[in-house]
Write a protein that holds these residues in place. Structure first.
Motif: not given
Length: 190
Positions: A1-3, A80-82, A129-130
């Protein structure tokens, strides 16, 4: 999960968005609203929405029953993975950031606020960075064509027409200035 740790998370689609394909996202599209915060929030409920919305000032912390924040801040609508629906034909490649502007004839001439530049700099850095995205942009027309529409970096929404789709039937002329790109910590393309 990228929050993003700097954003208020208010997931828009309830987890129904499609995941990015392997190798993506590899870029960020920067948008500007042509309206104030309240209207921009209505835009999000229409089904066309970015990953992030950046208001002109910090959030009041007050949320409506629908989960929107009427007074600005930084809101993340999707992990941001979606993918989200912000960049027609290119949603599977780019993360979208929408900066609130103003209901003005030339909304691109309205400068980003100090808050938008400060939080935007943190946000762009976190995304790069992510996801391993190059913190450079915007590319020239020649560079866009050389990359065959796969810009590994940061573009304004208007760059769609500038390079790979000059005949597009779109009114998306929203762009950030060179000084905004610099203030957001985005290096010029070399």
């Amino acid at each position: 999960m990228a929050i993003c740790p700097y954003a208020q998370f208010a997931q828009h689609r309830g987890g129904a968005a499609a995941a990015f394909p392997e190798g993506a996202p590899f870029g960020i599209t920067l948008h500007r609203t042509r309206t104030g915060w309240g209207q921009a929030q209505k835009f999000v409920t229409s089904g066309k929405y970015p990953h992030f919305m950046v208001g002109t000032e910090p959030s009041s912390g007050v949320r409506t029953a629908g989960g929107t924040t009427p007074w600005g801040g930084l809101i993340q609508y999707e992990d941001t993975a979606y993918q989200t629906a912000h960049h027609r034909g290119e949603n599977a490649k780019y993360i979208g950031i929408e900066f609130q502007s103003a209901d003005a004839e030339d909304y691109n001439a309205v400068p980003l606020s100090n808050y938008q530049l400060a939080i935007g700099n943190l946000l762009v850095g976190w995304i790069c960075d992510t996801h391993g995205i190059a913190r450079k942009g915007p590319p020239s027309v020649k560079q866009v064509n050389k990359m065959e529409r796969n810009v590994h970096g940061i573009i304004s929404h208007a760059d769609i027409q500038k390079g790979w789709n000059p005949g597009a039937k779109s009114n998306h002329g929203d762009r950030l200035s060179a000084s905004d790109f610099a203030a957001l910590g985005i290096a010029p393309w070399s």
